[in-house]
Design a protein around this motif. Structure first.
Motif, PDB file in Angstrom:
ATOM      1  N   ALA A  98       0.831  -1.204   0.000  1.00  0.00           N
ATOM      2  CA  ALA A  98       0.000   0.000   0.000  1.00  0.00           C
ATOM      3  C   ALA A  98       0.869   1.259   0.000  1.00  0.00           C
ATOM      4  O   ALA A  98       0.581   2.237  -0.716  1.00  0.00           O
ATOM      5  CB  ALA A  98      -0.931   0.000   1.203  1.00  0.00           C
ATOM      6  N   ILE A  99       1.962   1.250   0.767  1.00  0.00           N
ATOM      7  CA  ILE A  99       2.866   2.410   0.811  1.00  0.00           C
ATOM      8  C   ILE A  99       3.525   2.622  -0.552  1.00  0.00           C
ATOM      9  O   ILE A  99       3.592   3.756  -1.063  1.00  0.00           O
ATOM     10  CB  ILE A  99       3.925   2.209   1.913  1.00  0.00           C
ATOM     11  N   CYS A 100       4.011   1.541  -1.150  1.00  0.00           N
ATOM     12  CA  CYS A 100       4.665   1.661  -2.463  1.00  0.00           C
ATOM     13  C   CYS A 100       3.687   2.158  -3.520  1.00  0.00           C
ATOM     14  O   CYS A 100       4.054   2.976  -4.381  1.00  0.00           O
ATOM     15  CB  CYS A 100       5.240   0.307  -2.871  1.00  0.00           C
ATOM     16  N   THR A 101       2.440   1.698  -3.466  1.00  0.00           N
ATOM     17  CA  THR A 101       1.433   2.139  -4.432  1.00  0.00           C
ATOM     18  C   THR A 101       1.154   3.629  -4.279  1.00  0.00           C
ATOM     19  O   THR A 101       1.066   4.370  -5.271  1.00  0.00           O
ATOM     20  CB  THR A 101       0.131   1.337  -4.236  1.00  0.00           C
ATOM     21  N   TYR A 158       2.011   6.504  -7.017  1.00  0.00           N
ATOM     22  CA  TYR A 158       0.951   7.395  -7.527  1.00  0.00           C
ATOM     23  C   TYR A 158       1.359   8.860  -7.405  1.00  0.00           C
ATOM     24  O   TYR A 158       1.191   9.652  -8.336  1.00  0.00           O
ATOM     25  CB  TYR A 158      -0.347   7.131  -6.771  1.00  0.00           C
ATOM     26  N   LEU A 159       1.906   9.232  -6.244  1.00  0.00           N
ATOM     27  CA  LEU A 159       2.303  10.632  -6.036  1.00  0.00           C
ATOM     28  C   LEU A 159       3.435  11.030  -6.976  1.00  0.00           C
ATOM     29  O   LEU A 159       3.445  12.155  -7.523  1.00  0.00           O
ATOM     30  CB  LEU A 159       2.712  10.843  -4.579  1.00  0.00           C
ATOM     31  N   LEU A 160       4.400  10.135  -7.176  1.00  0.00           N
ATOM     32  CA  LEU A 160       5.497  10.440  -8.104  1.00  0.00           C
ATOM     33  C   LEU A 160       4.974  10.615  -9.532  1.00  0.00           C
ATOM     34  O   LEU A 160       5.375  11.541 -10.253  1.00  0.00           O
ATOM     35  CB  LEU A 160       6.542   9.319  -8.054  1.00  0.00           C
ATOM     36  N   THR A 161       4.065   9.711  -9.927  1.00  0.00           N
ATOM     37  CA  THR A 161       3.488   9.814 -11.275  1.00  0.00           C
ATOM     38  C   THR A 161       2.693  11.110 -11.435  1.00  0.00           C
ATOM     39  O   THR A 161       2.765  11.791 -12.464  1.00  0.00           O
ATOM     40  CB  THR A 161       2.584   8.603 -11.547  1.00  0.00           C
ATOM     41  N   PHE A 162       1.946  11.459 -10.395  1.00  0.00           N
ATOM     42  CA  PHE A 162       1.152  12.680 -10.443  1.00  0.00           C
ATOM     43  C   PHE A 162       2.033  13.916 -10.574  1.00  0.00           C
ATOM     44  O   PHE A 162       1.756  14.818 -11.366  1.00  0.00           O
ATOM     45  CB  PHE A 162       0.282  12.769  -9.190  1.00  0.00           C
ATOM     46  N   MET A 163       3.136  13.934  -9.814  1.00  0.00           N
ATOM     47  CA  MET A 163       4.025  15.101  -9.862  1.00  0.00           C
ATOM     48  C   MET A 163       4.757  15.211 -11.185  1.00  0.00           C
ATOM     49  O   MET A 163       5.076  16.300 -11.651  1.00  0.00           O
ATOM     50  CB  MET A 163       5.024  15.027  -8.708  1.00  0.00           C
TER      51      MET A 163
END
Length: 227
Positions: free
Chosen positions: A33-36, A40-45
């Motif tokens: 869950a942490i890695c997901t 997601y946050l890295l992809t969003f940024m």
């Protein structure tokens, strides 16, 4: 005994091992869950243009303070519970003393007929058909199933470690010191382990075999051994 193609744990044969496997799965899903979330946050940024209105700084600080604390609590509570379960030994049904030597084990049933015997690895040339090479011994440590077994572990020369993965036990054998662990075998069977401390040239030839048997069979074995 685990299959040579197996990727996971050996089949749990004690309540402690069942708890350890469950905690492993719980921790693994938490890490997933942490890695997901981080991915997601890295992809969003990387794909979105961030503005001051996208995130409020105070909200971000609140999240990255509370979320790690919640994750630590989720991991700490079950971990502490298992640690206390492993350390708690109340009124054991049988005490087995395991003494490590270079490179064999001595077992003493100090509160049951005062049995004592050495357990050496069976040489490959003498191995019966179908038995496991480098894991079988000439004398197995037999215990009654569905009974709380206290194991007192020590060593006579150097550091050793008494470990049986399917029973969820692994305890260091230290010269001049008595360490304690316990297990309850929930089914009949033969469970294999090895010394898990590098104890010299023949470290890999120091297997551990615990056989769990019904009480009547255990009493027959002990009577035959003591006669």
């Amino acid at each position: 005994m685990a299959n040579h193609m197996q990727f996971g744990f050996q089949d749990a044969s004690s309540p402690i091992m069942e708890e350890l496997v469950e905690f492993h799965d719980h921790a693994l899903m938490t890490a997933l869950a942490i890695c997901t979330l981080v991915l997601y946050l890295l992809t969003f940024m990387l794909t979105e243009k961030l503005t001051s209105s996208t995130f409020d700084a105070q909200e971000i600080e609140l999240v990255w303070t509370i979320l790690p604390a919640a994750v630590l609590i989720m991991l700490a509570l079950p971990s502490l519970q298992i640690l206390y379960m492993m350390d708690e030994v109340n009124e054991p049904d049988l005490t087995l003393k395991a003494i490590g030597h270079q490179w064999y084990w001595t077992y003493e049933y100090t509160d049951f007929k005062d049995l004592t015997f050495d357990s050496y690895m069976t040489p490959t040339a003498d191995l019966p058909l179908g038995h496991f090479r480098l894991l079988e011994v000439d004398h197995r440590a037999v215990v009654p199933m569905d009974s709380l077994i206290r194991v007192i572990v020590t060593a006579d020369d150097v550091l050793h470690s008494w470990a049986v993965p399917s029973l969820g036990v692994k305890t260091d054998a230290i010269p001049g010191r008595l360490n304690q662990t316990s297990f309850t075998a929930t089914r009949p069977g033969v469970f294999y382990g090895q010394c898990s401390e590098i104890c010299g040239a023949n470290h890999s030839f120091m297997p551990i075999v615990v056989e769990s048997a019904p009480l009547a069979d255990f009493e027959s074995w002990s009577s035959l051994l003591s006669s």
